[in-house]
Design a protein around this motif. Structure first.
Motif, PDB file in Angstrom:
ATOM      1  N   PRO A  25     -14.897  -6.383  11.869  1.00  0.00           N
ATOM      2  CA  PRO A  25     -14.322  -6.010  13.167  1.00  0.00           C
ATOM      3  C   PRO A  25     -12.817  -5.746  13.081  1.00  0.00           C
ATOM      4  O   PRO A  25     -12.287  -4.921  13.820  1.00  0.00           O
ATOM      5  CB  PRO A  25     -14.613  -7.239  14.049  1.00  0.00           C
ATOM      6  N   ASP A  26     -12.152  -6.439  12.141  1.00  0.00           N
ATOM      7  CA  ASP A  26     -10.715  -6.228  11.924  1.00  0.00           C
ATOM      8  C   ASP A  26     -10.473  -5.384  10.667  1.00  0.00           C
ATOM      9  O   ASP A  26      -9.567  -5.656   9.875  1.00  0.00           O
ATOM     10  CB  ASP A  26      -9.986  -7.568  11.812  1.00  0.00           C
ATOM     11  N   ALA A  27     -11.275  -4.335  10.503  1.00  0.00           N
ATOM     12  CA  ALA A  27     -11.244  -3.531   9.275  1.00  0.00           C
ATOM     13  C   ALA A  27      -9.852  -2.982   8.973  1.00  0.00           C
ATOM     14  O   ALA A  27      -9.379  -3.047   7.830  1.00  0.00           O
ATOM     15  CB  ALA A  27     -12.245  -2.381   9.391  1.00  0.00           C
ATOM     16  N   HIS A  28      -9.181  -2.421   9.961  1.00  0.00           N
ATOM     17  CA  HIS A  28      -7.860  -1.825   9.748  1.00  0.00           C
ATOM     18  C   HIS A  28      -6.878  -2.882   9.241  1.00  0.00           C
ATOM     19  O   HIS A  28      -6.139  -2.667   8.278  1.00  0.00           O
ATOM     20  CB  HIS A  28      -7.363  -1.201  11.052  1.00  0.00           C
ATOM     21  N   LYS A  29      -6.897  -4.031   9.878  1.00  0.00           N
ATOM     22  CA  LYS A  29      -6.009  -5.121   9.462  1.00  0.00           C
ATOM     23  C   LYS A  29      -6.343  -5.592   8.052  1.00  0.00           C
ATOM     24  O   LYS A  29      -5.447  -5.796   7.226  1.00  0.00           O
ATOM     25  CB  LYS A  29      -6.119  -6.281  10.445  1.00  0.00           C
ATOM     26  N   ALA A  30      -7.623  -5.784   7.767  1.00  0.00           N
ATOM     27  CA  ALA A  30      -8.037  -6.281   6.455  1.00  0.00           C
ATOM     28  C   ALA A  30      -7.673  -5.298   5.343  1.00  0.00           C
ATOM     29  O   ALA A  30      -7.170  -5.692   4.283  1.00  0.00           O
ATOM     30  CB  ALA A  30      -9.533  -6.548   6.446  1.00  0.00           C
ATOM     31  N   LEU A  31      -7.908  -4.007   5.582  1.00  0.00           N
ATOM     32  CA  LEU A  31      -7.623  -2.994   4.563  1.00  0.00           C
ATOM     33  C   LEU A  31      -6.134  -2.832   4.329  1.00  0.00           C
ATOM     34  O   LEU A  31      -5.697  -2.447   3.241  1.00  0.00           O
ATOM     35  CB  LEU A  31      -8.233  -1.651   4.985  1.00  0.00           C
ATOM     36  N   THR A  32      -5.330  -3.109   5.340  1.00  0.00           N
ATOM     37  CA  THR A  32      -3.882  -3.024   5.202  1.00  0.00           C
ATOM     38  C   THR A  32      -3.301  -4.277   4.573  1.00  0.00           C
ATOM     39  O   THR A  32      -2.408  -4.212   3.727  1.00  0.00           O
ATOM     40  CB  THR A  32      -3.231  -2.790   6.581  1.00  0.00           C
ATOM     41  N   GLN A  33      -3.817  -5.419   4.945  1.00  0.00           N
ATOM     42  CA  GLN A  33      -3.235  -6.696   4.532  1.00  0.00           C
ATOM     43  C   GLN A  33      -3.590  -7.076   3.107  1.00  0.00           C
ATOM     44  O   GLN A  33      -2.749  -7.592   2.368  1.00  0.00           O
ATOM     45  CB  GLN A  33      -3.701  -7.789   5.500  1.00  0.00           C
ATOM     46  N   VAL A  34      -4.835  -6.838   2.693  1.00  0.00           N
ATOM     47  CA  VAL A  34      -5.296  -7.276   1.371  1.00  0.00           C
ATOM     48  C   VAL A  34      -5.272  -6.092   0.402  1.00  0.00           C
ATOM     49  O   VAL A  34      -5.918  -5.074   0.633  1.00  0.00           O
ATOM     50  CB  VAL A  34      -6.718  -7.856   1.451  1.00  0.00           C
ATOM     51  N   ALA A  69       6.492  17.769  -5.207  1.00  0.00           N
ATOM     52  CA  ALA A  69       7.893  17.489  -5.528  1.00  0.00           C
ATOM     53  C   ALA A  69       8.628  16.891  -4.331  1.00  0.00           C
ATOM     54  O   ALA A  69       9.395  15.929  -4.470  1.00  0.00           O
ATOM     55  CB  ALA A  69       8.589  18.764  -5.996  1.00  0.00           C
ATOM     56  N   ALA A  70       8.380  17.451  -3.147  1.00  0.00           N
ATOM     57  CA  ALA A  70       9.071  16.967  -1.943  1.00  0.00           C
ATOM     58  C   ALA A  70       8.601  15.567  -1.562  1.00  0.00           C
ATOM     59  O   ALA A  70       9.415  14.689  -1.236  1.00  0.00           O
ATOM     60  CB  ALA A  70       8.851  17.939  -0.793  1.00  0.00           C
ATOM     61  N   TRP A  71       7.283  15.342  -1.601  1.00  0.00           N
ATOM     62  CA  TRP A  71       6.742  14.063  -1.162  1.00  0.00           C
ATOM     63  C   TRP A  71       7.084  12.942  -2.138  1.00  0.00           C
ATOM     64  O   TRP A  71       7.417  11.830  -1.730  1.00  0.00           O
ATOM     65  CB  TRP A  71       5.225  14.168  -0.990  1.00  0.00           C
ATOM     66  N   SER A  72       7.001  13.239  -3.433  1.00  0.00           N
ATOM     67  CA  SER A  72       7.201  12.186  -4.438  1.00  0.00           C
ATOM     68  C   SER A  72       8.656  11.767  -4.561  1.00  0.00           C
ATOM     69  O   SER A  72       8.941  10.684  -5.087  1.00  0.00           O
ATOM     70  CB  SER A  72       6.684  12.653  -5.807  1.00  0.00           C
ATOM     71  N   THR A  73       9.592  12.568  -4.070  1.00  0.00           N
ATOM     72  CA  THR A  73      11.012  12.231  -4.168  1.00  0.00           C
ATOM     73  C   THR A  73      11.612  11.841  -2.821  1.00  0.00           C
ATOM     74  O   THR A  73      12.822  11.682  -2.712  1.00  0.00           O
ATOM     75  CB  THR A  73      11.809  13.417  -4.746  1.00  0.00           C
ATOM     76  N   ARG A  74      10.776  11.688  -1.810  1.00  0.00           N
ATOM     77  CA  ARG A  74      11.301  11.316  -0.494  1.00  0.00           C
ATOM     78  C   ARG A  74      11.885   9.908  -0.540  1.00  0.00           C
ATOM     79  O   ARG A  74      11.431   9.070  -1.320  1.00  0.00           O
ATOM     80  CB  ARG A  74      10.189  11.393   0.556  1.00  0.00           C
ATOM     81  N   PRO A  75      12.878   9.621   0.289  1.00  0.00           N
ATOM     82  CA  PRO A  75      13.459   8.269   0.313  1.00  0.00           C
ATOM     83  C   PRO A  75      12.416   7.223   0.706  1.00  0.00           C
ATOM     84  O   PRO A  75      11.581   7.463   1.588  1.00  0.00           O
ATOM     85  CB  PRO A  75      14.560   8.374   1.382  1.00  0.00           C
ATOM     86  N   ALA A  76      12.457   6.093   0.051  1.00  0.00           N
ATOM     87  CA  ALA A  76      11.511   5.021   0.353  1.00  0.00           C
ATOM     88  C   ALA A  76      11.871   4.349   1.676  1.00  0.00           C
ATOM     89  O   ALA A  76      13.044   4.177   1.997  1.00  0.00           O
ATOM     90  CB  ALA A  76      11.520   3.984  -0.768  1.00  0.00           C
ATOM     91  N   GLU A  77      10.855   3.990   2.445  1.00  0.00           N
ATOM     92  CA  GLU A  77      11.058   3.262   3.691  1.00  0.00           C
ATOM     93  C   GLU A  77      11.021   1.770   3.397  1.00  0.00           C
ATOM     94  O   GLU A  77      10.019   1.243   2.928  1.00  0.00           O
ATOM     95  CB  GLU A  77       9.968   3.611   4.710  1.00  0.00           C
ATOM     96  N   GLU A  78      12.105   1.086   3.692  1.00  0.00           N
ATOM     97  CA  GLU A  78      12.199  -0.336   3.372  1.00  0.00           C
ATOM     98  C   GLU A  78      11.172  -1.175   4.137  1.00  0.00           C
ATOM     99  O   GLU A  78      10.639  -2.147   3.626  1.00  0.00           O
ATOM    100  CB  GLU A  78      13.614  -0.844   3.660  1.00  0.00           C
ATOM    101  N   ASP A  79      10.918  -0.805   5.392  1.00  0.00           N
ATOM    102  CA  ASP A  79      10.012  -1.608   6.216  1.00  0.00           C
ATOM    103  C   ASP A  79       8.661  -0.930   6.423  1.00  0.00           C
ATOM    104  O   ASP A  79       7.971  -1.194   7.400  1.00  0.00           O
ATOM    105  CB  ASP A  79      10.653  -1.917   7.568  1.00  0.00           C
ATOM    106  N   HIS A  80       8.289  -0.047   5.493  1.00  0.00           N
ATOM    107  CA  HIS A  80       7.049   0.710   5.646  1.00  0.00           C
ATOM    108  C   HIS A  80       5.839  -0.212   5.739  1.00  0.00           C
ATOM    109  O   HIS A  80       4.949  -0.021   6.560  1.00  0.00           O
ATOM    110  CB  HIS A  80       6.896   1.681   4.479  1.00  0.00           C
ATOM    111  N   ASP A  81       5.811  -1.245   4.896  1.00  0.00           N
ATOM    112  CA  ASP A  81       4.661  -2.130   4.863  1.00  0.00           C
ATOM    113  C   ASP A  81       4.531  -2.914   6.169  1.00  0.00           C
ATOM    114  O   ASP A  81       3.436  -3.088   6.699  1.00  0.00           O
ATOM    115  CB  ASP A  81       4.770  -3.089   3.681  1.00  0.00           C
ATOM    116  N   SER A  82       5.644  -3.385   6.699  1.00  0.00           N
ATOM    117  CA  SER A  82       5.585  -4.144   7.952  1.00  0.00           C
ATOM    118  C   SER A  82       5.137  -3.264   9.110  1.00  0.00           C
ATOM    119  O   SER A  82       4.403  -3.712   9.997  1.00  0.00           O
ATOM    120  CB  SER A  82       6.949  -4.768   8.258  1.00  0.00           C
ATOM    121  N   LYS A  83       5.534  -1.998   9.099  1.00  0.00           N
ATOM    122  CA  LYS A  83       5.089  -1.069  10.138  1.00  0.00           C
ATOM    123  C   LYS A  83       3.576  -0.858  10.070  1.00  0.00           C
ATOM    124  O   LYS A  83       2.899  -0.785  11.100  1.00  0.00           O
ATOM    125  CB  LYS A  83       5.807   0.274   9.987  1.00  0.00           C
TER     126      LYS A  83
END
Length: 476
Positions: free
Chosen positions: A188-197, A311-325
């Motif tokens: 039931p919490d598939a989105h959360k489980a797939l993101t968290q683990v 080339a554009a996607w692989s060199t884009r600046p990393a998002e520091e809080d991407h995981d928390s979002k």
């Protein structure tokens, strides 16, 4: 004597640390701790440092040392310390571990699933011999469980306490990761489980696509080190819809010669990865075709534009809080995403491209660059750009051309061959004309009937060395 050099390059893979101990206190040197340095020193790369601790009278450092061409073994080195030195040594150890692990989580909590029947049936011994010592030295908390039947990992993942583990480690080929993703997807919490683990894999099967893409190795011990130092990485997952079912795919979907080479060679699993080559050559000699109807939601249809996108996607600046979002979004919408394009019984959307399939030789779609060892087929593939590669090859190409294409896969020139039709897509539908045959989803057989695929950007999570890219050389 071991010289731990903080300025040595933080390699993302097997390095060449050396341990040359003379046994004389005057020759012992630890960067920043003991002042005298001998004229000849050897660096242990920070990536290879597994752990360090202060005991009653010693500083003990555990690290990964090369053991042959494609393995590492756990080695320790000790330095005697006095009671007066303990406070300074404790502080030094913390700094060392911060440098050695970088952004990687230390002491990961791992649910280890071992498939004792996969590949050549050696997963259990491979884990105990090559991976368990690495996890122990890195002070990971490990819970090991052996699977007993097909679908067992689905049940384990569906009932998993996702707050108790940081990652699920699969000792198998790609079958167990497929089951784990789908087990998490049934919750039931598939989105959360797939993101968290996070999901990771030790290469104990025939294909080992997840390990090669994530860690660039077929070595169990080197992969174990990569898991210890692994970074959480978003992964696109793909919904596979058929008449009566919906599955998640993390690796590939194939129809035609690749599906046949995979699924129709199950009886010769003892050959390991060579069964795929054998199956390919046998079917190539027959020049078989697999007629079908194909419709694709094309996002990028030109190889030059695909290279620019990579080339554009692989060199884009990393998002520091991407995981928390991602975790916040998962908490707000915990279930699986709704299907944007419906299912196979709905009308094909008008903006999809219809691709001729009467003489189809091979249809392959996927969101990973490497299928198995030496098969870096799709170097422009990215883990989380929301697109998958859709590849079609006409079954009427000559035997010589087909063999040339196969031989060009390791060199990277396969991408630019004119016989390879490549599109970046967000969805597709395939309907076979025949009544019997093979459709492979992540190497698993599904009913031979129409199926539809749709990308869910960044729905899953894996561990990788880079935290951003697959371990494949990008297109030039």
């Amino acid at each position: 004597m071991v010289w731990l050099d903080p300025f040595a390059k933080y390699e993302q893979g097997l390095t060449e640390p050396a341990d040359s101990r003379t046994g004389h206190k005057a020759d012992r040197y630890c960067w920043g701790l003991l002042k005298s340095k001998p004229e000849t020193t050897h660096a242990i790369c920070l990536y290879n440092i597994l752990g360090a601790e202060v005991t009653a009278s010693n500083l003990v450092i555990a690290y990964a040392e090369p053991a042959g061409k494609d393995d590492i073994s756990v080695t320790t080195v000790q330095y005697p310390i006095t009671e007066k030195e303990k406070k300074a040594v404790d502080d030094w150890v913390q700094k060392l571990l911060e440098l050695a692990y970088g952004k990687a989580l230390r002491g990961k909590r791992l649910k280890v699933l071992v498939n004792p029947f996969g590949g050549k049936g050696t997963a259990a011994s491979l884990y105990q011999t090559y991976a368990a010592p690495v996890f122990a030295a890195a002070k990971c908390q490990v819970d090991v469980e052996h699977t007993t039947h097909q679908g067992h990992a689905v049940d384990v993942a569906e009932k998993l306490d996702i707050d108790a583990y940081d990652a699920v480690v699969c000792c198998s080929g790609d079958g167990l990761p497929h089951e784990v993703f789908n087990g998490l997807g049934k919750r039931p919490d598939a989105h959360k489980a797939l993101t968290q683990v996070a999901i990771a894999s030790l290469p104990c099967g025939s294909g080992n696509g997840l390990t090669w893409n994530s860690f660039g190795t077929g070595s169990v011990s080197i992969a174990a080190l990569a898991i210890v130092k692994g970074l959480r990485t978003p992964l696109d997952l793909i919904s596979i819809s058929q008449k009566d079912s919906r599955k998640l795919s993390f690796l590939s979907q194939s129809f035609g010669i690749v599906a046949e080479c995979d699924l129709a060679t199950e009886n010769i699993r003892w050959m390991g990865a060579q069964r795929f080559t054998y199956g390919f050559l046998v079917r190539l000699m027959r020049q078989t075709i697999w007629p079908c109807d194909i419709a694709v939601k094309v996002e990028i249809g030109d190889k030059a534009a695909i290279k620019e996108h990579y080339a554009a996607w692989s060199t884009r600046p990393a998002e520091e809080d991407h995981d928390s979002k991602r975790l916040e979004a998962a908490a707000l919408s915990p279930g699986l995403p709704e299907l944007k394009y419906g299912g196979v019984t709905d009308d094909v959307p008008q903006d999809w491209d219809v691709i001729p399939g009467e003489t189809m030789g091979n249809f392959y779609a996927g969101n990973m660059a490497i299928m198995s060892k030496d098969t870096n087929m799709f170097p422009a593939t990215l883990p989380d750009d929301g697109l998958m590669d859709v590849v079609t090859i006409d079954g009427r190409v000559s035997r010589g051309t087909a063999i040339t294409m196969m031989n060009e896969i390791p060199s990277g020139r396969f991408f630019d061959m004119p016989e390879l039709n490549l599109r970046k897509a967000s969805a597709f539908r395939l309907t076979p004309h025949q009544k019997e045959g093979y459709i492979s989803i992540d190497g698993e057989r599904v009913p031979f009937e129409a199926f539809q695929a749709e990308v869910h950007q960044g729905l899953g999570t894996i561990l990788t060395k880079s935290g951003r890219l697959y371990e494949a050389e990008g297109p030039r």
